[in-house]
Design a protein around this motif. Structure first.
Motif, PDB file in Angstrom:
ATOM      1  N   ASP A 226      -9.696  18.767  10.280  1.00  0.00           N
ATOM      2  CA  ASP A 226      -9.492  20.132   9.824  1.00  0.00           C
ATOM      3  C   ASP A 226      -8.012  20.413   9.637  1.00  0.00           C
ATOM      4  OD1 ASP A 226     -12.192  21.275  11.916  1.00  0.00           O
ATOM      5  OD2 ASP A 226     -12.195  20.915   9.742  1.00  0.00           O
ATOM      6  N   MET A 227      -7.717  21.190   8.606  1.00  0.00           N
ATOM      7  CA  MET A 227      -6.329  21.574   8.329  1.00  0.00           C
ATOM      8  C   MET A 227      -5.689  22.191   9.571  1.00  0.00           C
ATOM      9  SD  MET A 227      -5.097  24.153   5.305  1.00  0.00           S
ATOM     10  CE  MET A 227      -5.967  25.536   6.002  1.00  0.00           C
ATOM     11  N   GLY A 228      -4.462  21.790   9.828  1.00  0.00           N
ATOM     12  CA  GLY A 228      -3.736  22.327  10.965  1.00  0.00           C
ATOM     13  C   GLY A 228      -3.804  21.448  12.199  1.00  0.00           C
ATOM     14  N   GLN A 229      -4.784  20.539  12.230  1.00  0.00           N
ATOM     15  CA  GLN A 229      -4.868  19.641  13.378  1.00  0.00           C
ATOM     16  C   GLN A 229      -3.894  18.478  13.219  1.00  0.00           C
ATOM     17  OE1 GLN A 229      -9.188  18.716  13.626  1.00  0.00           O
ATOM     18  NE2 GLN A 229      -9.070  19.803  15.580  1.00  0.00           N
ATOM     19  N   MET A 230      -3.729  17.741  14.297  1.00  0.00           N
ATOM     20  CA  MET A 230      -2.869  16.574  14.288  1.00  0.00           C
ATOM     21  C   MET A 230      -3.710  15.332  14.004  1.00  0.00           C
ATOM     22  SD  MET A 230      -0.780  14.805  17.393  1.00  0.00           S
ATOM     23  CE  MET A 230      -2.220  13.954  17.957  1.00  0.00           C
ATOM     24  N   VAL A 231      -3.120  14.362  13.314  1.00  0.00           N
ATOM     25  CA  VAL A 231      -3.797  13.097  13.105  1.00  0.00           C
ATOM     26  C   VAL A 231      -2.786  11.965  13.292  1.00  0.00           C
ATOM     27  CG1 VAL A 231      -3.370  12.985  10.596  1.00  0.00           C
ATOM     28  CG2 VAL A 231      -5.375  11.847  11.572  1.00  0.00           C
ATOM     29  N   THR A 232      -3.274  10.868  13.834  1.00  0.00           N
ATOM     30  CA  THR A 232      -2.445   9.672  13.987  1.00  0.00           C
ATOM     31  C   THR A 232      -3.140   8.513  13.289  1.00  0.00           C
ATOM     32  OG1 THR A 232      -1.581  10.403  16.115  1.00  0.00           O
ATOM     33  CG2 THR A 232      -1.360   8.069  15.585  1.00  0.00           C
ATOM     34  N   LEU A 233      -2.427   7.904  12.377  1.00  0.00           N
ATOM     35  CA  LEU A 233      -2.937   6.731  11.673  1.00  0.00           C
ATOM     36  C   LEU A 233      -2.278   5.494  12.295  1.00  0.00           C
ATOM     37  CD1 LEU A 233      -2.714   8.022   7.987  1.00  0.00           C
ATOM     38  CD2 LEU A 233      -4.463   8.454   9.724  1.00  0.00           C
ATOM     39  N   ASN A 234      -3.090   4.487  12.561  1.00  0.00           N
ATOM     40  CA  ASN A 234      -2.613   3.314  13.269  1.00  0.00           C
ATOM     41  C   ASN A 234      -2.554   2.096  12.372  1.00  0.00           C
ATOM     42  OD1 ASN A 234      -2.589   4.404  16.117  1.00  0.00           O
ATOM     43  ND2 ASN A 234      -4.711   4.800  15.534  1.00  0.00           N
ATOM     44  N   CYS A 235      -1.513   1.320  12.570  1.00  0.00           N
ATOM     45  CA  CYS A 235      -1.315   0.104  11.800  1.00  0.00           C
ATOM     46  C   CYS A 235      -0.968  -1.032  12.754  1.00  0.00           C
ATOM     47  CB  CYS A 235      -0.174   0.314  10.808  1.00  0.00           C
ATOM     48  SG  CYS A 235       0.359  -1.173   9.944  1.00  0.00           S
TER      49      CYS A 235
ATOM     50  N   PHE B 209       8.505  -2.252   8.675  1.00  0.00           N
ATOM     51  CA  PHE B 209       7.205  -1.596   8.548  1.00  0.00           C
ATOM     52  C   PHE B 209       7.319  -0.421   7.583  1.00  0.00           C
ATOM     53  CE2 PHE B 209       6.148  -4.303  11.892  1.00  0.00           C
ATOM     54  CZ  PHE B 209       7.101  -4.181  12.893  1.00  0.00           C
ATOM     55  N   TYR B 210       6.232  -0.185   6.857  1.00  0.00           N
ATOM     56  CA  TYR B 210       6.253   0.795   5.773  1.00  0.00           C
ATOM     57  C   TYR B 210       4.957   1.603   5.768  1.00  0.00           C
ATOM     58  CZ  TYR B 210       9.340  -2.988   4.141  1.00  0.00           C
ATOM     59  OH  TYR B 210      10.292  -3.966   4.053  1.00  0.00           O
ATOM     60  N   TRP B 211       5.067   2.814   5.280  1.00  0.00           N
ATOM     61  CA  TRP B 211       3.896   3.615   4.929  1.00  0.00           C
ATOM     62  C   TRP B 211       4.025   4.046   3.473  1.00  0.00           C
ATOM     63  CZ3 TRP B 211      -0.481   3.941   7.572  1.00  0.00           C
ATOM     64  CH2 TRP B 211      -0.464   3.745   8.963  1.00  0.00           C
ATOM     65  N   TYR B 212       2.877   3.944   2.770  1.00  0.00           N
ATOM     66  CA  TYR B 212       2.767   4.408   1.393  1.00  0.00           C
ATOM     67  C   TYR B 212       1.567   5.350   1.314  1.00  0.00           C
ATOM     68  CZ  TYR B 212       5.867   0.557  -0.056  1.00  0.00           C
ATOM     69  OH  TYR B 212       6.935  -0.295  -0.210  1.00  0.00           O
ATOM     70  N   LYS B 213       1.621   6.267   0.361  1.00  0.00           N
ATOM     71  CA  LYS B 213       0.552   7.254   0.192  1.00  0.00           C
ATOM     72  C   LYS B 213       0.003   7.160  -1.224  1.00  0.00           C
ATOM     73  CE  LYS B 213      -0.101  12.313   0.157  1.00  0.00           C
ATOM     74  NZ  LYS B 213       0.579  13.614   0.328  1.00  0.00           N
ATOM     75  N   GLN B 214      -1.315   7.184  -1.335  1.00  0.00           N
ATOM     76  CA  GLN B 214      -1.940   7.155  -2.666  1.00  0.00           C
ATOM     77  C   GLN B 214      -2.974   8.266  -2.760  1.00  0.00           C
ATOM     78  OE1 GLN B 214      -4.351   3.701  -3.753  1.00  0.00           O
ATOM     79  NE2 GLN B 214      -3.574   3.812  -5.840  1.00  0.00           N
TER      80      GLN B 214
ATOM     81  N   GLY C  84       6.182  -2.383  20.759  1.00  0.00           N
ATOM     82  CA  GLY C  84       5.546  -3.427  19.966  1.00  0.00           C
ATOM     83  C   GLY C  84       4.058  -3.259  19.771  1.00  0.00           C
ATOM     84  N   SER C  85       3.549  -2.056  19.994  1.00  0.00           N
ATOM     85  CA  SER C  85       2.117  -1.831  19.793  1.00  0.00           C
ATOM     86  C   SER C  85       1.896  -1.414  18.344  1.00  0.00           C
ATOM     87  CB  SER C  85       1.629  -0.767  20.776  1.00  0.00           C
ATOM     88  OG  SER C  85       2.323   0.445  20.550  1.00  0.00           O
ATOM     89  N   TYR C  86       0.938  -0.535  18.112  1.00  0.00           N
ATOM     90  CA  TYR C  86       0.681  -0.099  16.745  1.00  0.00           C
ATOM     91  C   TYR C  86       1.902   0.611  16.171  1.00  0.00           C
ATOM     92  CZ  TYR C  86      -4.389  -0.821  17.333  1.00  0.00           C
ATOM     93  OH  TYR C  86      -5.635  -1.343  17.538  1.00  0.00           O
ATOM     94  N   PHE C  87       2.053   0.458  14.865  1.00  0.00           N
ATOM     95  CA  PHE C  87       3.009   1.262  14.102  1.00  0.00           C
ATOM     96  C   PHE C  87       2.220   2.469  13.618  1.00  0.00           C
ATOM     97  CE2 PHE C  87       6.346   2.592  11.548  1.00  0.00           C
ATOM     98  CZ  PHE C  87       6.084   2.545  10.193  1.00  0.00           C
ATOM     99  N   THR C  88       2.651   3.669  14.025  1.00  0.00           N
ATOM    100  CA  THR C  88       1.818   4.840  13.763  1.00  0.00           C
ATOM    101  C   THR C  88       2.498   5.821  12.827  1.00  0.00           C
ATOM    102  OG1 THR C  88       2.696   6.036  15.673  1.00  0.00           O
ATOM    103  CG2 THR C  88       0.747   4.675  16.037  1.00  0.00           C
TER     104      THR C  88
ATOM    105  N   VAL D 235      -5.100   8.274   0.576  1.00  0.00           N
ATOM    106  CA  VAL D 235      -5.226   7.002   1.286  1.00  0.00           C
ATOM    107  C   VAL D 235      -3.820   6.581   1.686  1.00  0.00           C
ATOM    108  CG1 VAL D 235      -5.995   4.611   1.220  1.00  0.00           C
ATOM    109  CG2 VAL D 235      -7.269   6.365  -0.040  1.00  0.00           C
ATOM    110  N   TYR D 236      -3.655   6.257   2.945  1.00  0.00           N
ATOM    111  CA  TYR D 236      -2.358   5.853   3.472  1.00  0.00           C
ATOM    112  C   TYR D 236      -2.394   4.348   3.738  1.00  0.00           C
ATOM    113  CZ  TYR D 236      -1.280  10.764   3.928  1.00  0.00           C
ATOM    114  OH  TYR D 236      -1.030  12.083   3.639  1.00  0.00           O
ATOM    115  N   PHE D 237      -1.442   3.658   3.131  1.00  0.00           N
ATOM    116  CA  PHE D 237      -1.356   2.208   3.275  1.00  0.00           C
ATOM    117  C   PHE D 237      -0.150   1.856   4.143  1.00  0.00           C
ATOM    118  CE2 PHE D 237      -4.566   0.696   0.379  1.00  0.00           C
ATOM    119  CZ  PHE D 237      -4.721   1.722  -0.535  1.00  0.00           C
ATOM    120  N   CYS D 238      -0.389   0.995   5.091  1.00  0.00           N
ATOM    121  CA  CYS D 238       0.672   0.429   5.902  1.00  0.00           C
ATOM    122  C   CYS D 238       1.036  -0.939   5.342  1.00  0.00           C
ATOM    123  CB  CYS D 238       0.163   0.289   7.339  1.00  0.00           C
ATOM    124  SG  CYS D 238       1.263  -0.592   8.447  1.00  0.00           S
ATOM    125  N   ALA D 239       2.287  -1.312   5.452  1.00  0.00           N
ATOM    126  CA  ALA D 239       2.735  -2.641   5.048  1.00  0.00           C
ATOM    127  C   ALA D 239       3.760  -3.139   6.049  1.00  0.00           C
ATOM    128  CB  ALA D 239       3.327  -2.618   3.635  1.00  0.00           C
TER     129      ALA D 239
END
Lengths: 113, 117
Positions: free
Chosen positions: B14-23, B32-37, B72-76, B89-93
């Motif tokens: 839901d809008m306004g909430q927090m989200v964590t994407l893990n790589c 390390f990189y994040w890209y957005k599509q 050294g854990s996930y790149f978030t 869609v969020y892409f990690c590289a």
């Protein structure tokens, strides 16, 4: 600032045909060019790259690309496509010294039996 | 070949909430990189990260975005709070080396599809 243009959103060929996917870029300095493939539901897979030297570079699965400074192009080619080549192909550029990749909008390659 | 993993594959929030994407990047990679599509559009660079620091970020990397790789854990990639326009869609590289004369192939994950309602 670098830009990338992939003029064809879709390309349709028959299995066994040759194909060329077009990529044009703009950037004033030294440049790194690459092609990636994305099968549906998967991440990007690296195909090939060019930085310097022989302008024709070979990649995986029979793909090759040719760099042309005069045309500002880096077109991808394959002599005989297979049904498994159906995917979206992205051209990407990276200006010298930078890390970020700038992508084109992608070309969907459709292989008809 | 080397693989980058991303968790989760889909996230609805839901809008306004927090989200964590893990790589989970390739094990010996340092950059390390994040890209957005956004659907139907081209992939765009957000940020890159090396040695615990943001090296470069684009104008898409809003103040609500943050990245880290603790111990050294996930790149978030964390977005707090989320907005409707963050749906993408969020892409990690990851890559072994970074810019300059050493061109290093960036290995991409399969992406996380984020839907903000």
């Amino acid at each position: 600032t670098q830009t990338v243009s992939q003029s064809d959103a879709h390309v349709t060929v028959f299995e066994g045909d040759s194909v060329e996917l077009r990529c044009n870029y703009s950037y004033g300095g030294s440049i790194y060019l690459s092609w990636y493939i994305q099968h549906h539901g998967h991440g990007l897979q690296f195909l090939l790259k060019y930085y310097s030297g022989n302008p024709v570079v070979q990649g995986v699965n029979g793909f090759e690309a040719e760099f042309s400074k005069s045309d500002s192009s880096f077109h991808l080619r394959k002599a005989s496509v297979h049904w498994s080549d159906s995917a979206v192909y992205f051209c990407a550029v990276r200006g010298g010294g930078a890390d970020r990749l700038t992508f084109g909008k992608g070309t969907q390659l459709i292989i008809q039996p | 070949g080397p693989k980058v993993l991303q968790i989760p594959s889909h996230q609805i929030i839901d809008m306004g909430q927090m989200v964590t994407l893990n790589c989970d990047p390739v094990s010996n990679h340092l950059y390390f990189y994040w890209y957005k599509q956004i659907l139907g559009q081209q992939m765009e660079f957000l940020v890159n990260f090396y040695n615990g620091k943001v090296m470069e970020k684009s104008k898409l990397f809003k103040d609500q975005f943050s990245v880290e790789r603790p111990d050294g854990s996930y790149f978030t990639l964390k977005i707090q709070p989320t907005a409707l326009e963050d749906s993408a869609v969020y892409f990690c590289a990851s890559s072994l080396v970074g810019g300059g004369d050493n061109y290093a192939e960036q290995f991409f994950g399969p992406g996380t599809r984020l839907t903000v309602l």
